[in-house]
Design a protein around this motif. Structure first.
Motif, PDB file in Angstrom:
ATOM      1  N   SER A 183       0.860  -1.189   0.000  1.00  0.00           N
ATOM      2  CA  SER A 183       0.000   0.000   0.000  1.00  0.00           C
ATOM      3  C   SER A 183       0.891   1.231   0.000  1.00  0.00           C
ATOM      4  CB  SER A 183      -0.876   0.016   1.251  1.00  0.00           C
ATOM      5  OG  SER A 183      -1.423   1.311   1.421  1.00  0.00           O
ATOM      6  N   GLU A 184       0.572   2.181  -0.858  1.00  0.00           N
ATOM      7  CA  GLU A 184       1.375   3.407  -0.915  1.00  0.00           C
ATOM      8  C   GLU A 184       1.210   4.237   0.357  1.00  0.00           C
ATOM      9  OE1 GLU A 184      -1.290   2.552  -2.523  1.00  0.00           O
ATOM     10  OE2 GLU A 184      -2.335   4.202  -3.511  1.00  0.00           O
ATOM     11  N   GLN A 185       0.198   3.895   1.172  1.00  0.00           N
ATOM     12  CA  GLN A 185       0.023   4.625   2.446  1.00  0.00           C
ATOM     13  C   GLN A 185       0.988   4.114   3.518  1.00  0.00           C
ATOM     14  OE1 GLN A 185      -4.202   6.095   3.272  1.00  0.00           O
ATOM     15  NE2 GLN A 185      -4.582   4.096   2.393  1.00  0.00           N
ATOM     16  N   GLY A 233      -7.970  -5.836  -0.119  1.00  0.00           N
ATOM     17  CA  GLY A 233      -8.323  -4.418  -0.013  1.00  0.00           C
ATOM     18  C   GLY A 233      -9.825  -4.256   0.071  1.00  0.00           C
ATOM     19  N   SER A 234     -10.314  -3.087  -0.319  1.00  0.00           N
ATOM     20  CA  SER A 234     -11.743  -2.806  -0.163  1.00  0.00           C
ATOM     21  C   SER A 234     -12.564  -3.569  -1.218  1.00  0.00           C
ATOM     22  CB  SER A 234     -11.974  -1.305  -0.271  1.00  0.00           C
ATOM     23  OG  SER A 234     -11.332  -0.813  -1.428  1.00  0.00           O
ATOM     24  N   ALA A 235     -13.868  -3.695  -0.935  1.00  0.00           N
ATOM     25  CA  ALA A 235     -14.708  -4.579  -1.749  1.00  0.00           C
ATOM     26  C   ALA A 235     -14.796  -4.123  -3.204  1.00  0.00           C
ATOM     27  CB  ALA A 235     -16.099  -4.665  -1.138  1.00  0.00           C
ATOM     28  N   LEU A 255      -9.481 -10.610  -1.871  1.00  0.00           N
ATOM     29  CA  LEU A 255     -10.099 -10.517  -0.550  1.00  0.00           C
ATOM     30  C   LEU A 255     -10.579  -9.087  -0.361  1.00  0.00           C
ATOM     31  CD1 LEU A 255      -7.853 -12.863  -0.500  1.00  0.00           C
ATOM     32  CD2 LEU A 255      -8.023 -12.664   1.972  1.00  0.00           C
ATOM     33  N   GLY A 256     -11.864  -8.916  -0.070  1.00  0.00           N
ATOM     34  CA  GLY A 256     -12.463  -7.584  -0.021  1.00  0.00           C
ATOM     35  C   GLY A 256     -12.809  -7.125   1.385  1.00  0.00           C
ATOM     36  N   GLY A 257     -13.709  -6.157   1.459  1.00  0.00           N
ATOM     37  CA  GLY A 257     -14.082  -5.537   2.736  1.00  0.00           C
ATOM     38  C   GLY A 257     -14.999  -6.416   3.571  1.00  0.00           C
ATOM     39  N   GLU A 388     -22.823  -0.821   5.739  1.00  0.00           N
ATOM     40  CA  GLU A 388     -21.590  -0.466   5.025  1.00  0.00           C
ATOM     41  C   GLU A 388     -20.374  -0.529   5.945  1.00  0.00           C
ATOM     42  OE1 GLU A 388     -21.587  -0.295   1.845  1.00  0.00           O
ATOM     43  OE2 GLU A 388     -23.764  -0.473   1.834  1.00  0.00           O
ATOM     44  N   GLU A 389     -19.242  -0.879   5.382  1.00  0.00           N
ATOM     45  CA  GLU A 389     -18.007  -0.917   6.163  1.00  0.00           C
ATOM     46  C   GLU A 389     -17.578   0.515   6.504  1.00  0.00           C
ATOM     47  OE1 GLU A 389     -14.360  -2.206   4.106  1.00  0.00           O
ATOM     48  OE2 GLU A 389     -13.914  -3.431   5.868  1.00  0.00           O
ATOM     49  N   VAL A 390     -17.318   0.785   7.792  1.00  0.00           N
ATOM     50  CA  VAL A 390     -16.865   2.121   8.205  1.00  0.00           C
ATOM     51  C   VAL A 390     -15.343   2.146   8.290  1.00  0.00           C
ATOM     52  CG1 VAL A 390     -16.958   3.856  10.031  1.00  0.00           C
ATOM     53  CG2 VAL A 390     -19.019   2.574   9.436  1.00  0.00           C
TER      54      VAL A 390
HETATM   55  P1  NAD Z   1      -7.868  -0.206  -0.875  1.00  0.00           P
HETATM   56  O1  NAD Z   1      -8.816  -1.044  -1.654  1.00  0.00           O
HETATM   57  O2  NAD Z   1      -8.035   1.277  -0.916  1.00  0.00           O
HETATM   58  O3  NAD Z   1      -6.350  -0.472  -1.354  1.00  0.00           O
HETATM   59  C1  NAD Z   1      -5.831  -1.780  -1.469  1.00  0.00           C
HETATM   60  C2  NAD Z   1      -4.765  -1.806  -2.562  1.00  0.00           C
HETATM   61  O4  NAD Z   1      -5.375  -1.488  -3.810  1.00  0.00           O
HETATM   62  C3  NAD Z   1      -3.661  -0.777  -2.347  1.00  0.00           C
HETATM   63  O5  NAD Z   1      -2.431  -1.394  -2.640  1.00  0.00           O
HETATM   64  C4  NAD Z   1      -3.991   0.345  -3.330  1.00  0.00           C
HETATM   65  O6  NAD Z   1      -2.845   0.935  -3.874  1.00  0.00           O
HETATM   66  C5  NAD Z   1      -4.799  -0.336  -4.415  1.00  0.00           C
HETATM   67  N1  NAD Z   1      -5.918   0.471  -4.917  1.00  0.00           N
HETATM   68  C6  NAD Z   1      -6.686   1.355  -4.227  1.00  0.00           C
HETATM   69  N2  NAD Z   1      -7.654   1.855  -5.032  1.00  0.00           N
HETATM   70  C7  NAD Z   1      -7.488   1.299  -6.243  1.00  0.00           C
HETATM   71  C8  NAD Z   1      -8.188   1.410  -7.493  1.00  0.00           C
HETATM   72  N3  NAD Z   1      -9.240   2.207  -7.640  1.00  0.00           N
HETATM   73  N4  NAD Z   1      -7.754   0.649  -8.519  1.00  0.00           N
HETATM   74  C9  NAD Z   1      -6.690  -0.160  -8.397  1.00  0.00           C
HETATM   75  N5  NAD Z   1      -5.996  -0.292  -7.240  1.00  0.00           N
HETATM   76  C10 NAD Z   1      -6.388   0.404  -6.172  1.00  0.00           C
HETATM   77  O7  NAD Z   1      -7.886  -0.752   0.625  1.00  0.00           O
HETATM   78  P2  NAD Z   1      -7.184  -0.120   1.900  1.00  0.00           P
HETATM   79  O8  NAD Z   1      -7.928   1.112   2.294  1.00  0.00           O
HETATM   80  O9  NAD Z   1      -5.730  -0.054   1.720  1.00  0.00           O
HETATM   81  O10 NAD Z   1      -7.459  -1.277   2.977  1.00  0.00           O
HETATM   82  C11 NAD Z   1      -8.639  -1.378   3.713  1.00  0.00           C
HETATM   83  C12 NAD Z   1      -9.630  -2.322   3.077  1.00  0.00           C
HETATM   84  O11 NAD Z   1      -9.042  -3.613   2.926  1.00  0.00           O
HETATM   85  C13 NAD Z   1     -10.863  -2.549   3.931  1.00  0.00           C
HETATM   86  O12 NAD Z   1     -11.982  -2.575   3.093  1.00  0.00           O
HETATM   87  C14 NAD Z   1     -10.625  -3.897   4.568  1.00  0.00           C
HETATM   88  O13 NAD Z   1     -11.786  -4.587   4.955  1.00  0.00           O
HETATM   89  C15 NAD Z   1      -9.922  -4.606   3.466  1.00  0.00           C
HETATM   90  N6  NAD Z   1      -9.149  -5.726   3.957  1.00  0.00           N
HETATM   91  C16 NAD Z   1      -9.638  -6.968   3.709  1.00  0.00           C
HETATM   92  C17 NAD Z   1      -8.978  -8.071   4.205  1.00  0.00           C
HETATM   93  C18 NAD Z   1      -9.526  -9.445   3.963  1.00  0.00           C
HETATM   94  O14 NAD Z   1      -8.841 -10.394   4.295  1.00  0.00           O
HETATM   95  N7  NAD Z   1     -10.713  -9.604   3.427  1.00  0.00           N
HETATM   96  C19 NAD Z   1      -7.797  -7.918   4.938  1.00  0.00           C
HETATM   97  C20 NAD Z   1      -7.300  -6.620   5.151  1.00  0.00           C
HETATM   98  C21 NAD Z   1      -7.999  -5.532   4.648  1.00  0.00           C
END
Ligand code: NAD
Length: 501
Positions: A183-185, A233-235, A255-257, A388-390
């Motif tokens: 993650s760039e963050q 990442g997010s859903a 794996l999503g939200g 919704e996921e907060v």
């Molecule tokens: P995010 O979806 O914003 O980012 C995840 C990754 O995707 C990052 O590396 C980012 O650079 C990239 N990304 C972001 N937006 C993008 C886009 N529009 N197109 C392509 N790539 C993109 O998620 P986040 O905020 O870093 O992490 C939190 C989320 O991750 C929450 O929704 C959480 O529930 C989920 N999460 C899920 C699991 C799981 O196992 N299901 C585990 C950890 C986190």
């Protein structure tokens, strides 16, 4: 992200083909400590050229890495495990500095990351195939497992140490080569992991690190040199990744939200239940995909639970995760703080009641992105706060009359990551685990994230794909099966003495 320090921050590198590389040109992001605002580093946003280089290096390394015996590959993982263990405190401090969770929580995360490597060390056993003799007269059939090729992972901000390790050790154990996009963050912890990998003397190109954001992800999804994608990442992004990578012919797990429910039955042991709910809802400031974010009380449980839960929540200390007296650290960014505050406002406008209101916490806790733990009571299942996921320290409470109703509330969610039930009744547990539509279940456990040796098995919009992260699924995901049917004419017809001339 805003800079507050005047000293020149460190520019992070990529790691490609066995060496650290600088990104020639392009955008750069500041990485700030979410508790203090301090500028920690700057991260380059790589483009197509840097990705091409990494994929080229990974492809070139495939034949030699696959030829390293599986036992030797496992030994390299023993080395990785030992080095990560030596640097565990440094890793934990890096997680807290860039992500914000408390140091105790970060240490637990690093422990889980190391456990993933330990699980992957079993590859000489877990990668074994199967054989059946005599499928026809004098004919045998066997399935062997071979690496998939170049595998890549795209990971989120909330577990900078653990989530990359859901994939990297399993992928390389199985003979694949690997590209990680953190993650760039929170790109700093991956730098330490790759310093450790660099010391292992793996053949150049076996593991590669490329920093970047959305355009880099899009390039990865389309890249013809990448065979498999693991995403967390997010859903919404998970769906995009799943569809686009599949269209490009890749193997994908996304794996999503989540929106995880914790059902409290009237017979729950309240003191222990309160502890578990607090840890689940407010640990890592609610920024876990396994965070419990809705409590569903059944019947008298509401009255038994709420006073103690609210009192314990008010006792939590909000502050910098590095401070050992802190219970709840900051959220990742100013934007996240504002989004979470807005979600609380909307819930209250829709009729929820703030039993504990954390919106004022920012003022008491310094310049960071703080939101205090918040409990919203009187929530109904149709409200956005229930659906919704907060991804912040906000707990919604829905009261229902029966276990049937509780199960209906849980199953109405589009997500199905984790859920917990608190009760001493075996019958209630049996019913719950049988009927509930979620992939990871806790019984009197607030965060039922499986240990490395079992799969992280979310359902519905929390997971797209077939094979989950870690456990036995990891070897399934990171290998392709090849089935060989064979006979030898000189072996005779199976009825007499065999001979070879
Ligand atoms: P995010 O979806 O914003 O980012 C995840 C990754 O995707 C990052 O590396 C980012 O650079 C990239 N990304 C972001 N937006 C993008 C886009 N529009 N197109 C392509 N790539 C993109 O998620 P986040 O905020 O870093 O992490 C939190 C989320 O991750 C929450 O929704 C959480 O529930 C989920 N999460 C899920 C699991 C799981 O196992 N299901 C585990 C950890 C986190």
């Amino acid at each position: 992200m805003t800079a507050v320090s005047s000293t020149t921050p460190r520019m992070l590198g990529n790691y490609v083909g066995g060496r650290w590389t600088a990104v020639a040109a392009g955008d750069v992001l500041d990485v700030n400590n979410p508790a203090t605002g301090e500028l920690l580093a700057r991260v380059p946003l790589s483009g197509r050229n840097e990705l091409d280089e990494a994929v080229r290096a990974a492809r070139a390394a495939l034949p030699a890495w696959r030829a390293v015996s599986v036992i030797e590959r496992a030994r390299r993982l023993f080395g990785l495990r030992e080095e990560l263990w030596q640097r565990r405190e440094e890793l934990a401090r890096s997680v807290t500095a860039e992500m914000g969770k408390t140091l105790g929580d970060a240490r637990a995360e690093v422990g889980r990351a190391i456990e993933m490597v330990e699980c992957a060390c079993a590859v000489p056993t877990t990668m074994q195939g199967r054989i059946l003799e005599d499928v026809a007269q004098n004919v045998d059939c066997e399935t062997v497992r071979q690496p998939v090729g170049v595998c890549a992972a795209i990971v989120p901000f909330n577990f900078p140490a653990m989530v990359p390790m859901w994939f990297l050790p399993f992928a390389i154990a199985c003979g694949n080569t690997f590209v990680l996009k953190p993650s760039e963050q929170v790109p700093m912890t991956a730098q330490i992991i790759f310093e450790v990998l660099d010391e292992l003397d793996l053949p150049p190109g076996v593991v590669n690190l490329v920093n970047g954001g959305r355009p880099l992800v899009e390039a990865m999804l389309d890249h013809p040199g990448i065979d498999a994608i693991s995403f967390v990442g997010s859903a919404g992004v998970a769906r995009l990744v799943y569809e686009r990578a599949a269209r490009a012919g890749k193997r994908v797990q996304a794996l999503g939200g989540a929106k995880n429910h914790m059902v409290v039955m009237p017979d729950a042991v309240i003191e222990r239940t309160v502890e578990a709910i607090i840890g689940s809802a407010f640990g890592a400031a609610g920024q876990r995909c396994m965070a419990g974010s809705v409590v569903v009380t059944v019947g008298a449980a509401h009255e038994r639970l709420m006073e103690e839960l609210a009192a314990a929540t008010r006792r939590l200390r909000v502050g910098d995760g590095m401070d050992t007296s802190t219970d709840v650290g900051p959220v990742i960014s100013t934007a996240a703080r504002e989004r979470i505050g807005a979600a609380i406002d909307v819930a209250i406008a829709a009729g929820a009641r703030a039993a504990v209101d954390g919106r004022g916490a920012a003022a008491d806790s310094g310049p960071g992105n703080f939101v205090g733990p918040t409990i919203l009571d009187g929530v109904t299942p149709d409200m956005a706060i229930a659906q919704e996921e907060v991804f912040g320290p906000v707990l919604a409470v829905v009261a229902v009359a029966s276990l049937d109703e509780a199960i209906a509330v849980v199953n109405a969610s589009r997500f199905g990551n984790g859920t917990s039930i608190f009760t001493e009744s075996g019958a209630a547990v049996r019913r719950y685990r049988h009927d509930v539509q979620a992939g990871m279940i806790g019984v009197n456990i607030g965060v039922a994230a499986p240990v490395a040796f079992f799969p992280f098995s979310g359902w519905k919009d929390s997971f797209l794909g077939d094979l989950h992260a870690h456990g036995g699924d990891a070897v399934e995901f990171f290998t392709r099966k090849k089935t060989v049917t064979s006979r030898y004419f000189s072996a005779g017809d199976g009825s007499g003495p065999y001979f070879v001339e």
